[in-house]
Design an enzyme around this catalytic site. Sequence first.
Site, PDB file in Angstrom:
ATOM      1  N   GLY A   1       5.077  21.950  10.272  1.00 11.11           N
ATOM      2  CA  GLY A   1       6.467  21.259  10.358  1.00 11.11           C
ATOM      3  C   GLY A   1       7.471  21.394   9.504  1.00 11.11           C
ATOM      4  O   GLY A   1       7.436  22.301   8.618  1.00 11.11           O
TER       5      GLY A   1
ATOM      6  N   ALA B   1      10.162   8.824  10.611  1.00 17.36           N
ATOM      7  CA  ALA B   1       8.690   8.709  10.855  1.00 17.36           C
ATOM      8  C   ALA B   1       7.883   9.240   9.550  1.00 17.36           C
ATOM      9  O   ALA B   1       6.890   9.235   9.457  1.00 17.36           O
ATOM     10  CB  ALA B   1       8.315   9.486  11.973  1.00 17.36           C
TER      11      ALA B   1
ATOM     12  N   HIS C   1       0.980  -1.137   0.066  1.00 22.19           N
ATOM     13  CA  HIS C   1      -0.154  -0.049  -0.102  1.00 22.19           C
ATOM     14  C   HIS C   1       0.706   1.166  -0.255  1.00 22.19           C
ATOM     15  O   HIS C   1       1.711   1.294   0.872  1.00 22.19           O
ATOM     16  CB  HIS C   1      -0.818  -0.007   1.258  1.00 22.19           C
ATOM     17  CG  HIS C   1      -2.024   0.942   1.184  1.00 22.19           C
ATOM     18  ND1 HIS C   1      -1.966   2.390   1.379  1.00 22.19           N
ATOM     19  CD2 HIS C   1      -3.374   0.730   1.164  1.00 22.19           C
ATOM     20  CE1 HIS C   1      -3.098   2.776   1.194  1.00 22.19           C
ATOM     21  NE2 HIS C   1      -4.129   1.850   1.068  1.00 22.19           N
TER      22      HIS C   1
END
Lengths: 327, 327
Positions: free
Chosen positions: B165, B172, B83
Amino acid sequence: MNSPLIECVPNFSEARRPEVVDAIQDSIASVPLVRVLDRHSDLDHNRSVITFVGPPEAVEEAAYRGIAKAAELIDLDQHTGAHPRIGATDVVPFVPISGATLADCVEIAHRLGERVGEELGIPVYLYEAAATRPDRQNLENLRRGQYEGLKHEIATNPDRQPDFGPLRLGPAGATVIGARPFLIAYNVYLTTPDVEIAKKIARAIRHSSGGLRYVKALGLEVDGRAQVSMNLTEYRQTPLARAVELIRREAARYGVAVHHSELVGLIPQEAMVDAAVWYLQLDQFEKGQVLETRLAELSGDAAGRQELVDRGFLDSLASATPTPGGP
Amino acid sequence: MNSPLIECVPNFSEARRPEVVDAIQDSIASVPLVRVLDRHSDLDHNRSVITFVGPPEAVEEAAYRGIAKAAELIDLDQHTGAHPRIGATDVVPFVPISGATLADCVEIAHRLGERVGEELGIPVYLYEAAATRPDRQNLENLRRGQYEGLKHEIATNPDRQPDFGPLRLGPAGATVIGARPFLIAYNVYLTTPDVEIAKKIARAIRHSSGGLRYVKALGLEVDGRAQVSMNLTEYRQTPLARAVELIRREAARYGVAVHHSELVGLIPQEAMVDAAVWYLQLDQFEKGQVLETRLAELSGDAAGRQELVDRGFLDSLASATPTPGGP
């Protein structure tokens, strides 16, 4: 804990004096944890139906208070109305909703019947699932001759001996008490004014004349339209979708169609979900896939509730509203 | 009070190490009032979806904890799976269930996005109803090139500047956060193994190629049977029954029928009731006629709750489980 929930649907012989029905409703609602969900009065019938729910003990007490108040305020010697009746409180069915069984409701009917007979001196006949004899299951049998007829028969006809209470009718008459599964009152309007078609279809679909097991039905004319009026007495066995689709097919045989349907009163979520599952062909559907049901399951189980207590969210396990939905 | 209820359905890039998914789930469940309703892991995708609900503030905090834990335990440089993904926490949608609006969920998405960007140093892209640009509404656009591609582009391509951000991807990765209405994942199996028919039907019913507005669909072969796999993205506007009946009609055009349907995950009671109402032609139906809904309405209103307090049944108005169902 998933609190048990039962329903009670007493019918009272009053509608033309709304203040009397108010007083009866207030006496029912005076019991903590009882919620009155619905009230319906019919002036032609001179009759009212109050629907309330709650935990079993609370519902039993509320039914007693309603019966006592009705006996105080309704005098059947003065009562006239289009609907057959034998009592100020005519019939009191108890219905399991969740976390309770039909047997639980039968027990309540017995206990209430004994109390009403002894403390209020009102003769009580147990019916439906609580009946003490097969010929007493059916309400129509118990109400034969109505209050006026029963006044004469109760002391003389052994067949009409009540299950509880004296062999004597006062102005509050007698009361029929029992237990039954949730009843769905459902009307299907056809695309024709011809009531004969509705009658033929009703005859075809109802159990008494060869149709589906848990269906009672009549053909009526309502607002110039033919209507098949049904009571579904055990929707888990004879489901709503099946009954409606049989009406639809029978209507097509007569060259007509379903114009619209009408639900009278309330329906358990389960019955609506079952209907959707049938039409949608959701073969492996699990009730817990309904989000609100999954949430109630999680909130309702003992471990879940203890967790809420531990987290300081609930003061104690006793501080709990009855959880709607069920197993 | 009818407590607001929202749902969050984060997707994490992990499935082959169930202990990692356990740790993420535990961090979510560690927030009081949050209930985890569902967890689904796909080993081929190496991806897991956790569904949880609760009051808005609790759900926002739980989402943060899940993202933080995933960032701790998942290294995308080590991740493989079928995926597409750009982050350890790949996507975090907020969904209004009851007593809350899509706008409320957009607000939460913004607030969480800012916090994740600042406190965890993870780049955040807002999508769906929270998107800051029309071309960012669609998740596929934001995930283009996946983690590996974004690593190179984030600092160099102005078009890929995150909403919050740093312009830098750590192990991550990045996270997509947003708000959308409740999505129903629904599969319809046909009475044929011919996947071409399912593809034609999918093309006919989905919005992108001319079909119903709030339907996404694909034709697939599953267990030797043709399947139309749908996402209903706004069931209140494009209802389930309509989509299924259109599939049924298109299938008949190809000489096949619906074998059965399958609901993946959860569905709001309202969507099932709406479907039943459509099929049964219950034109004047009111949602309050569902018994459990009527009961929740009565238990949920302030006056009702005050009554429970007055009767000594609840210690205070604060002692209340969230009421399932809603307006």
